[in-house]
Each structure stands twice: as C-alpha cells, then as structure tokens.
Design an enzyme around this catalytic site. Structure first.
Site, PDB file in Angstrom:
ATOM      1  N   HIS A   7      42.086  38.256  39.716  1.00 54.20           N
ATOM      2  CA  HIS A   7      42.923  38.989  40.676  1.00 54.20           C
ATOM      3  C   HIS A   7      42.365  38.892  42.080  1.00 54.20           C
ATOM      4  O   HIS A   7      41.216  38.514  42.288  1.00 54.20           O
ATOM      5  CB  HIS A   7      43.122  40.457  40.266  1.00 54.20           C
ATOM      6  CG  HIS A   7      41.880  41.294  40.215  1.00 54.20           C
ATOM      7  ND1 HIS A   7      41.125  41.468  39.079  1.00 54.20           N
ATOM      8  CD2 HIS A   7      41.246  42.041  41.156  1.00 54.20           C
ATOM      9  CE1 HIS A   7      40.110  42.280  39.311  1.00 54.20           C
ATOM     10  NE2 HIS A   7      40.153  42.641  40.594  1.00 54.20           N
ATOM     11  N   GLU A  43      45.494  52.279  41.211  1.00 50.02           N
ATOM     12  CA  GLU A  43      45.775  50.862  41.399  1.00 50.02           C
ATOM     13  C   GLU A  43      47.046  50.430  40.699  1.00 50.02           C
ATOM     14  O   GLU A  43      47.474  51.013  39.703  1.00 50.02           O
ATOM     15  CB  GLU A  43      44.602  50.028  40.877  1.00 50.02           C
ATOM     16  CG  GLU A  43      44.371  50.246  39.388  1.00 50.02           C
ATOM     17  CD  GLU A  43      43.426  49.218  38.813  1.00 50.02           C
ATOM     18  OE1 GLU A  43      42.262  49.224  39.207  1.00 50.02           O
ATOM     19  OE2 GLU A  43      43.866  48.422  37.976  1.00 50.02           O
ATOM     20  N   GLN A  60      45.866  42.950  42.747  1.00 46.00           N
ATOM     21  CA  GLN A  60      45.444  44.320  42.451  1.00 46.00           C
ATOM     22  C   GLN A  60      45.566  45.126  43.742  1.00 46.00           C
ATOM     23  O   GLN A  60      44.787  44.930  44.674  1.00 46.00           O
ATOM     24  CB  GLN A  60      43.982  44.318  41.964  1.00 46.00           C
ATOM     25  CG  GLN A  60      43.439  45.704  41.642  1.00 46.00           C
ATOM     26  CD  GLN A  60      41.995  45.633  41.168  1.00 46.00           C
ATOM     27  OE1 GLN A  60      41.147  45.028  41.814  1.00 46.00           O
ATOM     28  NE2 GLN A  60      41.706  46.239  40.036  1.00 46.00           N
ATOM     29  N   HIS A  84      38.569  42.055  47.909  1.00 50.83           N
ATOM     30  CA  HIS A  84      37.703  41.261  47.030  1.00 50.83           C
ATOM     31  C   HIS A  84      38.520  40.238  46.249  1.00 50.83           C
ATOM     32  O   HIS A  84      39.736  40.338  46.156  1.00 50.83           O
ATOM     33  CB  HIS A  84      36.906  42.156  46.066  1.00 50.83           C
ATOM     34  CG  HIS A  84      37.737  42.946  45.087  1.00 50.83           C
ATOM     35  ND1 HIS A  84      38.259  44.184  45.365  1.00 50.83           N
ATOM     36  CD2 HIS A  84      38.130  42.661  43.812  1.00 50.83           C
ATOM     37  CE1 HIS A  84      38.933  44.630  44.305  1.00 50.83           C
ATOM     38  NE2 HIS A  84      38.873  43.722  43.347  1.00 50.83           N
ATOM     39  N   GLU A 134      34.084  39.774  42.302  1.00 50.39           N
ATOM     40  CA  GLU A 134      34.048  40.523  41.038  1.00 50.39           C
ATOM     41  C   GLU A 134      34.111  39.536  39.878  1.00 50.39           C
ATOM     42  O   GLU A 134      34.783  38.500  39.969  1.00 50.39           O
ATOM     43  CB  GLU A 134      35.268  41.467  41.023  1.00 50.39           C
ATOM     44  CG  GLU A 134      35.400  42.336  39.786  1.00 50.39           C
ATOM     45  CD  GLU A 134      36.675  43.196  39.836  1.00 50.39           C
ATOM     46  OE1 GLU A 134      37.249  43.406  40.936  1.00 50.39           O
ATOM     47  OE2 GLU A 134      37.097  43.631  38.750  1.00 50.39           O
TER      48      GLU A 134
HETATM   49  C1  V0V Z   1      31.319  45.676  52.670  1.00 50.23           C
HETATM   50  N1  V0V Z   1      31.050  44.505  53.269  1.00 50.23           N
HETATM   51  C2  V0V Z   1      31.964  43.614  52.879  1.00 50.23           C
HETATM   52  C3  V0V Z   1      32.819  44.308  51.990  1.00 50.23           C
HETATM   53  N2  V0V Z   1      32.384  45.580  51.880  1.00 50.23           N
HETATM   54  N3  V0V Z   1      32.135  42.326  53.181  1.00 50.23           N
HETATM   55  C4  V0V Z   1      33.185  41.680  52.606  1.00 50.23           C
HETATM   56  N4  V0V Z   1      34.058  42.297  51.757  1.00 50.23           N
HETATM   57  C5  V0V Z   1      33.907  43.587  51.428  1.00 50.23           C
HETATM   58  N5  V0V Z   1      34.759  44.175  50.600  1.00 50.23           N
HETATM   59  C6  V0V Z   1      29.971  44.230  54.222  1.00 50.23           C
HETATM   60  C7  V0V Z   1      30.133  45.112  55.455  1.00 50.23           C
HETATM   61  O1  V0V Z   1      30.947  44.492  56.410  1.00 50.23           O
HETATM   62  C8  V0V Z   1      28.704  45.260  55.923  1.00 50.23           C
HETATM   63  O2  V0V Z   1      28.326  44.162  56.683  1.00 50.23           O
HETATM   64  C9  V0V Z   1      27.904  45.279  54.627  1.00 50.23           C
HETATM   65  O3  V0V Z   1      28.719  44.601  53.645  1.00 50.23           O
HETATM   66  C10 V0V Z   1      27.614  46.693  54.148  1.00 50.23           C
HETATM   67  O4  V0V Z   1      28.859  47.367  54.128  1.00 50.23           O
HETATM   68  P1  V0V Z   1      29.071  48.938  54.138  1.00 50.23           P
HETATM   69  O5  V0V Z   1      30.354  49.196  54.834  1.00 50.23           O
HETATM   70  O6  V0V Z   1      27.836  49.637  54.603  1.00 50.23           O
HETATM   71  O7  V0V Z   1      29.346  49.233  52.630  1.00 50.23           O
HETATM   72  P2  V0V Z   1      28.362  49.552  51.460  1.00 50.23           P
HETATM   73  O8  V0V Z   1      27.093  48.760  51.578  1.00 50.23           O
HETATM   74  O9  V0V Z   1      28.263  51.048  51.330  1.00 50.23           O
HETATM   75  O10 V0V Z   1      29.252  48.999  50.246  1.00 50.23           O
HETATM   76  C11 V0V Z   1      29.499  47.640  50.052  1.00 50.23           C
HETATM   77  C12 V0V Z   1      29.509  47.384  48.537  1.00 50.23           C
HETATM   78  C13 V0V Z   1      30.594  48.325  47.953  1.00 50.23           C
HETATM   79  C14 V0V Z   1      29.872  45.914  48.324  1.00 50.23           C
HETATM   80  C15 V0V Z   1      28.125  47.688  47.962  1.00 50.23           C
HETATM   81  O11 V0V Z   1      31.858  47.961  48.478  1.00 50.23           O
HETATM   82  C16 V0V Z   1      30.664  48.293  46.457  1.00 50.23           C
HETATM   83  O12 V0V Z   1      29.863  48.956  45.769  1.00 50.23           O
HETATM   84  N6  V0V Z   1      31.660  47.590  45.882  1.00 50.23           N
HETATM   85  C17 V0V Z   1      31.850  47.492  44.433  1.00 50.23           C
HETATM   86  C18 V0V Z   1      32.858  48.497  43.911  1.00 50.23           C
HETATM   87  C19 V0V Z   1      34.220  48.315  44.493  1.00 50.23           C
HETATM   88  O13 V0V Z   1      34.462  47.461  45.365  1.00 50.23           O
HETATM   89  N7  V0V Z   1      35.182  49.163  44.007  1.00 50.23           N
HETATM   90  C20 V0V Z   1      36.573  49.090  44.464  1.00 50.23           C
HETATM   91  C21 V0V Z   1      37.361  48.111  43.621  1.00 50.23           C
HETATM   92  P3  V0V Z   1      27.562  44.314  58.080  1.00 50.23           P
HETATM   93  O14 V0V Z   1      28.444  45.165  58.916  1.00 50.23           O
HETATM   94  O15 V0V Z   1      26.252  44.968  57.711  1.00 50.23           O
HETATM   95  O16 V0V Z   1      27.395  42.900  58.568  1.00 50.23           O
HETATM   96  S1  V0V Z   1      37.336  48.584  41.915  1.00 50.23           S
HETATM   97  C22 V0V Z   1      38.038  47.262  41.044  1.00 50.23           C
HETATM   98  O17 V0V Z   1      38.290  46.184  41.693  1.00 50.23           O
HETATM   99  C23 V0V Z   1      38.294  47.435  39.680  1.00 50.23           C
HETATM  100  C24 V0V Z   1      38.029  48.722  38.981  1.00 50.23           C
HETATM  101  C25 V0V Z   1      38.856  46.316  38.871  1.00 50.23           C
HETATM  102  O18 V0V Z   1      39.154  45.267  39.390  1.00 50.23           O
HETATM  103  O19 V0V Z   1      39.019  46.506  37.624  1.00 50.23           O
HETATM  104 CO    CO Z   2      39.131  44.331  41.284  1.00 50.41          CO
END
Ligand code: V0V
Ligand code: CO
Length: 144
Positions: A7, A43, A60, A84, A134
């Site tokens: 996705h 979602e 998604q 993502h 992912e």
């Molecule tokens: C953050 N950054 C990204 C980003 N999110 N870059 C590209 N794409 C993204 N989505 C960059 C951001 O610009 C910063 O860069 C740096 O990473 C740190 O960002 P932050 O804003 O301080 O954010 P954090 O560090 O608190 O969180 C980032 C992470 C977080 C990746 C750790 O998004 C995470 O835990 N993601 C995994 C869970 C998730 O995404 N859940 C929602 C979908 P600079 O400014 O330092 O250069 S759930 C899902 O898809 C499900 C359930 C499914 O598919 O089944």
């Molecule tokens: Co997802």
C-alpha cells in the site's frame, strides 16, 4: 523477498472527505475500514489491483484519532499528503532481520498488528532516503 507494493499510506485531515475524493474522482472503492487505537488512526483501504503473489495493492487513507498520535503530529507539522510506502512479504520478521543487518533501522523489535490482521514493521525514513517504509505480511491472501 519483497513481492509487491502492499500500500501507499496517505495522511488526511478529513478521512470521509478524502475517501469521497478518491471514490468520485478515480472510482476506487473502500474495501476495508478500521480503527487502530495503538497507532491512534482511523483508516480506509481502497484496493487498486490484485498482484501476482496472490495478494493486492491498496491506497491506505489515514486519519488521526488523537493529536499526539504519529499521524496527528505529522499532520500538524506537514499537513496532509503521502506518508509512507509499504512492501509486502510472506515473512516480515525475516525481512526485518535481513534489512537490519544491512544497517537500516527498524522501528520495532517485534512486528506489530497492522491493517486487516497483518503483521507490520517500519524502517526509519532517515535510513531510506527520506521515505518511511513499512514491511507487511498480510493475514491471508487478499484478506479484507
Ligand atoms: C518523519 N520524517 C519523515 C516521516 N516522518 N520523513 C519521511 N516520511 C515520513 N513519514 C522525518 C522528519 O522530517 C524529520 O526529519 C525526522 O524524520 C524526525 O521526524 P519527527 O517529526 O521528529 O518524527 P518522529 O521522529 O517523532 O517520528 C518519525 C517516525 C514515526 C518515523 C519514528 O513516524 C513512526 O514511529 N512511524 C511508524 C508508525 C507510523 O507511521 N504509524 C502511522 C501509520 P528532519 O526534520 O530531522 O530532517 S500506521 C500503518 O501504516 C498501519 C497500521 C498499517 O499499514 O497497517
Ligand atoms: Co501503512
């Protein structure tokens, strides 16, 4: 092995309005709706096409259920848009170990519950040229 685009995750301010846009503009249909309290999201999955590995590719659409969720924080900082990409595999744990050994950070030690009964992990965007990535093992072929 990664065998499909599972996705593309798109974050939106208003899930219902965004679903309506994708439906009215492109004719894509919602095949699954779900809330995930662990992630703080609501979602909609819109199936785009079936894939040769017996599964399917989806959009998604993700809305936030609380401001301090990952999606809520991302919306506040970046607004809505592509968040993502997800690759499908029949072995999310094995793929995570293999990719980790190449120096890419995985966010979780063990896979977590994802959409439609899947098991998921995430790779850090800073290790993937700016793309939050992912890994997904679906529950059953084409499950909804
Ligand atoms: C953050 N950054 C990204 C980003 N999110 N870059 C590209 N794409 C993204 N989505 C960059 C951001 O610009 C910063 O860069 C740096 O990473 C740190 O960002 P932050 O804003 O301080 O954010 P954090 O560090 O608190 O969180 C980032 C992470 C977080 C990746 C750790 O998004 C995470 O835990 N993601 C995994 C869970 C998730 O995404 N859940 C929602 C979908 P600079 O400014 O330092 O250069 S759930 C899902 O898809 C499900 C359930 C499914 O598919 O089944
Ligand atoms: Co997802």
């Amino acid at each position: 092995m990664l065998t499909r685009i599972d996705h593309i995750g798109i974050v939106c301010f208003d899930l219902d309005k965004t679903v309506e846009f994708y439906s009215a503009t492109y004719g894509f249909e919602v095949t699954h709706l779900e809330s995930n309290e662990e992630e703080g999201i609501r979602e909609a999955m819109l199936k785009i096409n079936e894939t040769p590995d017996g599964y399917a590719s989806y959009l998604q659409l993700l809305g936030s259920t609380r401001d301090d969720s990952v999606v809520g924080k991302w919306l506040a900082k970046n607004g809505e848009g592509v968040h993502h990409i997800a690759f499908g595999t029949n072995d999310v744990s094995g793929e995570t170990v293999a990719i980790r050994s190449k120096g890419v950070r995985a966010l979780y030690d063990e896979p977590r519950q994802g959409s439609m009964g899947s098991r998921i992990n995430f790779l850090h965007p800073k290790d993937c040229h700016g793309v939050l990535t992912e890994l997904v093992t679906a529950a059953t072929p084409d499950s909804e």
